[in-house]
Design an enzyme around this catalytic site. Structure first.
Site, PDB file in Angstrom:
ATOM      1  CG  HIS A  11      41.605  39.718  51.421  1.00  0.00           C
ATOM      2  ND1 HIS A  11      41.286  38.377  51.378  1.00  0.00           N
ATOM      3  CD2 HIS A  11      42.396  39.917  50.334  1.00  0.00           C
ATOM      4  CE1 HIS A  11      41.856  37.800  50.339  1.00  0.00           C
ATOM      5  NE2 HIS A  11      42.545  38.725  49.668  1.00  0.00           N
TER       6      HIS A  11
ATOM      7  CD  GLU B  80      42.045  36.146  46.914  1.00  0.00           C
ATOM      8  OE1 GLU B  80      42.831  37.104  46.756  1.00  0.00           O
ATOM      9  OE2 GLU B  80      42.086  35.399  47.905  1.00  0.00           O
TER      10      GLU B  80
ATOM     11  CD  GLU C 135      48.827  35.912  52.669  1.00  0.00           C
ATOM     12  OE1 GLU C 135      47.847  36.319  53.294  1.00  0.00           O
ATOM     13  OE2 GLU C 135      48.788  35.055  51.785  1.00  0.00           O
TER      14      GLU C 135
ATOM     15  CG  HIS D  18      43.524  41.014  45.271  1.00  0.00           C
ATOM     16  ND1 HIS D  18      44.855  40.898  45.582  1.00  0.00           N
ATOM     17  CD2 HIS D  18      42.865  40.346  46.266  1.00  0.00           C
ATOM     18  CE1 HIS D  18      45.000  40.186  46.686  1.00  0.00           C
ATOM     19  NE2 HIS D  18      43.811  39.840  47.127  1.00  0.00           N
TER      20      HIS D  18
ATOM     21  CD  GLN E 113      45.962  38.894  50.792  1.00  0.00           C
ATOM     22  OE1 GLN E 113      45.551  39.325  49.725  1.00  0.00           O
ATOM     23  NE2 GLN E 113      45.969  37.613  51.110  1.00  0.00           N
TER      24      GLN E 113
HETATM   25  C1  MC0 Z   1      47.347  43.029  35.914  1.00  0.00           C
HETATM   26  N1  MC0 Z   1      46.401  43.850  35.434  1.00  0.00           N
HETATM   27  C2  MC0 Z   1      45.651  44.291  36.433  1.00  0.00           C
HETATM   28  C3  MC0 Z   1      46.190  43.702  37.607  1.00  0.00           C
HETATM   29  N2  MC0 Z   1      47.235  42.912  37.251  1.00  0.00           N
HETATM   30  N3  MC0 Z   1      44.593  45.111  36.476  1.00  0.00           N
HETATM   31  C4  MC0 Z   1      44.063  45.370  37.687  1.00  0.00           C
HETATM   32  N4  MC0 Z   1      44.536  44.851  38.849  1.00  0.00           N
HETATM   33  C5  MC0 Z   1      45.590  44.010  38.841  1.00  0.00           C
HETATM   34  N5  MC0 Z   1      46.041  43.500  39.987  1.00  0.00           N
HETATM   35  C6  MC0 Z   1      46.213  44.245  34.041  1.00  0.00           C
HETATM   36  C7  MC0 Z   1      47.491  44.852  33.469  1.00  0.00           C
HETATM   37  O1  MC0 Z   1      47.556  46.228  33.767  1.00  0.00           O
HETATM   38  C8  MC0 Z   1      47.322  44.576  32.003  1.00  0.00           C
HETATM   39  O2  MC0 Z   1      46.469  45.530  31.429  1.00  0.00           O
HETATM   40  C9  MC0 Z   1      46.615  43.225  31.981  1.00  0.00           C
HETATM   41  O3  MC0 Z   1      45.963  43.083  33.241  1.00  0.00           O
HETATM   42  C10 MC0 Z   1      47.600  42.070  31.809  1.00  0.00           C
HETATM   43  O4  MC0 Z   1      48.542  42.154  32.828  1.00  0.00           O
HETATM   44  P1  MC0 Z   1      50.049  41.666  32.751  1.00  0.00           P
HETATM   45  O5  MC0 Z   1      50.841  42.476  33.680  1.00  0.00           O
HETATM   46  O6  MC0 Z   1      50.466  41.594  31.310  1.00  0.00           O
HETATM   47  O7  MC0 Z   1      50.060  40.257  33.373  1.00  0.00           O
HETATM   48  P2  MC0 Z   1      49.433  38.877  32.979  1.00  0.00           P
HETATM   49  O8  MC0 Z   1      48.411  38.966  31.895  1.00  0.00           O
HETATM   50  O9  MC0 Z   1      50.558  37.938  32.785  1.00  0.00           O
HETATM   51  O10 MC0 Z   1      48.702  38.551  34.349  1.00  0.00           O
HETATM   52  C11 MC0 Z   1      47.682  39.328  34.883  1.00  0.00           C
HETATM   53  C12 MC0 Z   1      46.782  38.415  35.761  1.00  0.00           C
HETATM   54  C13 MC0 Z   1      47.745  37.717  36.779  1.00  0.00           C
HETATM   55  C14 MC0 Z   1      45.749  39.260  36.457  1.00  0.00           C
HETATM   56  C15 MC0 Z   1      46.111  37.371  34.868  1.00  0.00           C
HETATM   57  O11 MC0 Z   1      48.431  38.688  37.546  1.00  0.00           O
HETATM   58  C16 MC0 Z   1      47.044  36.756  37.685  1.00  0.00           C
HETATM   59  O12 MC0 Z   1      46.764  35.613  37.322  1.00  0.00           O
HETATM   60  N6  MC0 Z   1      46.720  37.183  38.934  1.00  0.00           N
HETATM   61  C17 MC0 Z   1      46.080  36.313  39.913  1.00  0.00           C
HETATM   62  C18 MC0 Z   1      47.070  35.828  40.946  1.00  0.00           C
HETATM   63  C19 MC0 Z   1      47.632  36.951  41.797  1.00  0.00           C
HETATM   64  O13 MC0 Z   1      47.502  38.127  41.492  1.00  0.00           O
HETATM   65  N7  MC0 Z   1      48.320  36.548  42.922  1.00  0.00           N
HETATM   66  C20 MC0 Z   1      48.889  37.493  43.860  1.00  0.00           C
HETATM   67  C21 MC0 Z   1      48.022  37.646  45.069  1.00  0.00           C
HETATM   68  P3  MC0 Z   1      46.848  46.271  30.053  1.00  0.00           P
HETATM   69  O14 MC0 Z   1      45.729  47.260  29.856  1.00  0.00           O
HETATM   70  O15 MC0 Z   1      48.190  46.873  30.254  1.00  0.00           O
HETATM   71  O16 MC0 Z   1      46.821  45.150  29.035  1.00  0.00           O
HETATM   72  S1  MC0 Z   1      47.955  36.138  45.984  1.00  0.00           S
HETATM   73  C22 MC0 Z   1      46.765  36.335  47.146  1.00  0.00           C
HETATM   74  O17 MC0 Z   1      46.169  37.350  47.213  1.00  0.00           O
HETATM   75  C23 MC0 Z   1      46.549  35.135  48.063  1.00  0.00           C
HETATM   76  C24 MC0 Z   1      47.799  34.845  48.831  1.00  0.00           C
HETATM   77  C25 MC0 Z   1      45.375  35.285  49.020  1.00  0.00           C
HETATM   78  O18 MC0 Z   1      44.594  36.242  48.947  1.00  0.00           O
HETATM   79  O19 MC0 Z   1      45.209  34.388  49.875  1.00  0.00           O
END
Ligand code: MC0
Length: 156
Positions: A7, A134, A43, A84, A60
Site C-alpha cells: 500500500h 514499511e 485508517e 509512506h 491507505q
Molecule cells: C518524519 N519524517 C519523515 C516522515 N515522518 N520523512 C518522510 N516521511 C515521513 N512520513 C522526517 C521529518 O521530516 C524529520 O526530518 C525527521 O523525519 C524526524 O521527524 P520528526 O517529526 O522529528 O519525528 P520523529 O523523529 O519523532 O519520528 C519520525 C519517525 C516516526 C519516522 C521515526 O514518525 C515513526 O516511527 N514512524 C513509524 C510509525 C508511523 O509512522 N505510524 C503511522 C502509520 P527533518 O529533516 O526535519 O529532521 S501506521 C500504519 O501505517 C499501520 C496502521 C499500517 O500500515 O498497518
C-alpha cells in the site's frame, strides 16, 4: 524479498472526506476500516488491484486519533499527502533483518500489529531517501485471490 507494493499511506485530516474524493474521482471503494490505537490512526484501505502473490495493492488513508501520533506530527509539519510506502513480504522479520544489515535503521525491534492482523516494521525515512518505508507480512488468515488482508470488513 518483496512480492508487491502492499500500500501507499496517505495522511489526511478528514478520512471520510478523503475517501469520498477517491471514490468520486477514481472509483476506489473502501474495502476495510480500522482504528489502530498503538499507531494512533484511524485508517481505511482502498483496494486498487490484486497482485501475483495472491494479495493486493491498496491506498491507505490515515487520520490521526491523537495529537502526539506520527501522522499528526506529519500533518503539522508537512500537511496532507503521501506519508509512506509499504512493501509486502512473506516473512517480515527476515526482510527487516536483511535490510537492517545494509545499514538502514529498522524502527521496530519486533514486528508490530498492522492492518487486518498483518505484522509490520518501519524503516527510518532518513535512511531511505526521505521515504518512510514499511514492510508488511499479511495475516495467515488473509484470503488468497486479491481480497487478501483487505477484505470488505469494517472494524471501526
Ligand atoms: C518524519 N519524517 C519523515 C516522515 N515522518 N520523512 C518522510 N516521511 C515521513 N512520513 C522526517 C521529518 O521530516 C524529520 O526530518 C525527521 O523525519 C524526524 O521527524 P520528526 O517529526 O522529528 O519525528 P520523529 O523523529 O519523532 O519520528 C519520525 C519517525 C516516526 C519516522 C521515526 O514518525 C515513526 O516511527 N514512524 C513509524 C510509525 C508511523 O509512522 N505510524 C503511522 C502509520 P527533518 O529533516 O526535519 O529532521 S501506521 C500504519 O501505517 C499501520 C496502521 C499500517 O500500515 O498497518
Amino acid at each position: 524479498m518483496f512480492s508487491r507494493i502492499d500500500h501507499v499511506g496517505i495522511a489526511c485530516r478528514d478520512l471520510d472526506a478523503t475517501a469520498e474524493f477517491y471514490r468520486r474521482t477514481y472509483g476506489f471503494e473502501v474495502a476495510h476500516e480500522e482504528v489502530n490505537e498503538q499507531q494512533g490512526v484511524r485508517e481505511a484501505m482502498l483496494r486498487v488491484n490484486g497482485t501475483d502473490d495472491g494479495h493486493a495493492t491498496c491506498l491507505q488513508l490515515l487520520e490521526p486519533t491523537r495529537p502526539d501520533s506520527p501522522v499528526a506530527k506529519f500533518l503539522d509539519s508537512r500537511g496532507e499527502g503521501v506519508h509512506h510506502i509499504a512493501f509486502g513480504t512473506g516473512d517480515v522479520a527476515a526482510a527487516a533483518a536483511a535490510v537492517g544489515h545494509t545499514g538502514v535503521r529498522v524502527l521496530d525491534a519486533e514486528p508490530r500489529q498492522g492492518t487486518s492482523g498483518s505484522r509490520i516494521v518501519f524503516l527510518h525515512p532518513k535512511d531511505c531517501g526521505g521515504v518512510l518505508t514499511e514492510l508488511v507480512e499479511a495475516a495467515v488468515s488473509a484470503v488468497p485471490g486479491g481480497a487478501g488482508a483487505h477484505q470488505s470488513v469494517k472494524n471501526v
